[in-house]
Design a protein around this motif. Sequence first.
Motif, PDB file in Angstrom:
ATOM      1  N   PRO A 189       0.817  -1.231   0.000  1.00  0.00           N
ATOM      2  CA  PRO A 189       0.000   0.000   0.000  1.00  0.00           C
ATOM      3  C   PRO A 189       0.846   1.274   0.000  1.00  0.00           C
ATOM      4  CG  PRO A 189      -0.913  -1.601   1.521  1.00  0.00           C
ATOM      5  CD  PRO A 189       0.401  -2.155   1.053  1.00  0.00           C
ATOM      6  N   ARG A 194      -3.911   4.432  -4.236  1.00  0.00           N
ATOM      7  CA  ARG A 194      -5.199   3.822  -3.875  1.00  0.00           C
ATOM      8  C   ARG A 194      -5.927   3.328  -5.139  1.00  0.00           C
ATOM      9  NH1 ARG A 194      -9.533   4.669  -0.119  1.00  0.00           N
ATOM     10  NH2 ARG A 194      -8.111   5.475   1.433  1.00  0.00           N
ATOM     11  N   SER A 225       0.030   3.671   7.396  1.00  0.00           N
ATOM     12  CA  SER A 225      -1.361   3.502   6.991  1.00  0.00           C
ATOM     13  C   SER A 225      -2.267   4.472   7.750  1.00  0.00           C
ATOM     14  CB  SER A 225      -1.798   2.058   7.251  1.00  0.00           C
ATOM     15  OG  SER A 225      -3.084   1.829   6.756  1.00  0.00           O
ATOM     16  N   PHE A 229      -3.574   7.069   5.174  1.00  0.00           N
ATOM     17  CA  PHE A 229      -4.916   6.661   4.729  1.00  0.00           C
ATOM     18  C   PHE A 229      -5.974   6.874   5.807  1.00  0.00           C
ATOM     19  CE2 PHE A 229      -1.986   3.345   2.752  1.00  0.00           C
ATOM     20  CZ  PHE A 229      -1.760   4.085   1.594  1.00  0.00           C
ATOM     21  N   CYS A 231      -6.575   5.000   8.340  1.00  0.00           N
ATOM     22  CA  CYS A 231      -7.159   3.745   8.825  1.00  0.00           C
ATOM     23  C   CYS A 231      -6.081   2.686   8.941  1.00  0.00           C
ATOM     24  CB  CYS A 231      -8.262   3.250   7.889  1.00  0.00           C
ATOM     25  SG  CYS A 231      -7.679   2.862   6.232  1.00  0.00           S
ATOM     26  N   TYR A 236      -8.019  -0.619   5.098  1.00  0.00           N
ATOM     27  CA  TYR A 236      -7.585  -0.154   3.768  1.00  0.00           C
ATOM     28  C   TYR A 236      -7.767  -1.273   2.739  1.00  0.00           C
ATOM     29  CZ  TYR A 236      -4.632   2.190   0.262  1.00  0.00           C
ATOM     30  OH  TYR A 236      -4.165   2.785  -0.887  1.00  0.00           O
ATOM     31  N   ASP A 239     -11.544  -1.846   2.056  1.00  0.00           N
ATOM     32  CA  ASP A 239     -12.158  -0.767   1.282  1.00  0.00           C
ATOM     33  C   ASP A 239     -11.858  -0.879  -0.207  1.00  0.00           C
ATOM     34  OD1 ASP A 239     -13.139   0.240   3.597  1.00  0.00           O
ATOM     35  OD2 ASP A 239     -11.743   1.948   3.744  1.00  0.00           O
TER      36      ASP A 239
END
Length: 429
Positions: A189, A194, A225, A229, A231, A236, A239
């Motif tokens: 990530p 994203r 994270s 993001f 979260c 992540y 989602d």
Amino acid sequence: MDGAELRNADVRIEGGVIAAVGQGLDAAGAEVLDCAGCVLTPGLVNTHHHLYQTLTRAVPGAQDALLFGWLKRLYPIWSRFTPEDFALSATLGLAELALSGCSTTSDHLYLYPNGARLDDTIGAASEVGLRFHPTRGAMSIGESDGGLPPDTLVEREDAILEDCLRVIDAFHDPAPGAMVRVGVAPCSPFSVSRELMRDAAILAREKGVRLHTHLAENDEDVRYSLTTFGCRPGQYAEDLGWTGPDVWHAHCVKLDAQEIDLFARTRTAVAHCPCSNCRLGSGIAPVRAMRDAGVTVGLGVDGSASNDRANLLAEARQAMLLQRVAHGADAMSARDALHIATVGGAAALGRDDIGRIRVGMRADIAGWDVSGIESAGSWDSAALLLAGPSSVRDLFVEGRRVVSDGRIATVDMAAPLAAARRAVARLAG
Ligand SMILES: [Zn+2]
């Protein structure tokens, strides 16, 4: 691997498949291999690796670094790799895995400098003879965009997706007994956007292939994270479509109870890499809790630059020892760890045709000689992780003998070994 252990038994292989298992089988018309003094297990399954890193083991300056510092030391070296280096490192890494009883391996290749392609590693796997799950990895956020890798190692996101389609169409085989299955695997990530994570999941589901990435590897990773993001890693992943029975995540050292529950509910699998976690000081993955919750867990040796050894049997031993460090001597048995290394790995890769010695399964079988010094005095030779041996005598993959009497039978390793010495001198130079 289901609790039944046969003694003095025979296995008959026909056309790459296990045709019969039992005592006193009729060997008429068969080539016979005497396995007296051996324990036979299913070929082990490796669910996380970066084969290309085999050429960057024990690099000074990276030996004692934490994950992000380790990556920064190695990125400039990897950016000098040629397509030949990728093929060579794959040959070496696959041969090493084979000697440790591994018959099926995944690979996560996420950087493609100087014209390298996933194809380079697939050719090596068919030569060595391992069942192969290469994944088309990727990084798209370079230093100039606030990412970790140098800009020379990242790709444009539309080009990444296009090449994912190309390699799936060229190499992915969904049929039972497949020797090559391709997966889609943005690096992590923190190295792609994203949007790419989301689009990769959509693409993989359209093509019916599996998804793989690194997740929740250490505290820094979780912190990144939360900061970037807003979260935790599990949220992540959920989602963006990165949970489900077609997804397996590497490491997951820092999954919390809610995330373990999420993985169990969605049948998302984990590639547990205990030696890498030790080597990088990442922590002890909650494997006991994952297994108790019903999460599918396989084993991974991880890249040779963070292990630096790709011995899958040793990895299983390390998995067993590490759970005991955290939770006591009864936290994981030797047979439990072997189960993760075979049945668990097969499930993590979505395979129902490997991981067990049973009629109808593919003939992927490891033969361990327990008549030697490492096993002498053992009261239970089948508890392979408690005493020796540490490498196989014989390894069959799809009925083909890949290791014979402790040596690679498919490839003359002298040339790759000499090439590795030249490559290290050039890359260090
Ligand atoms: Zn990795």
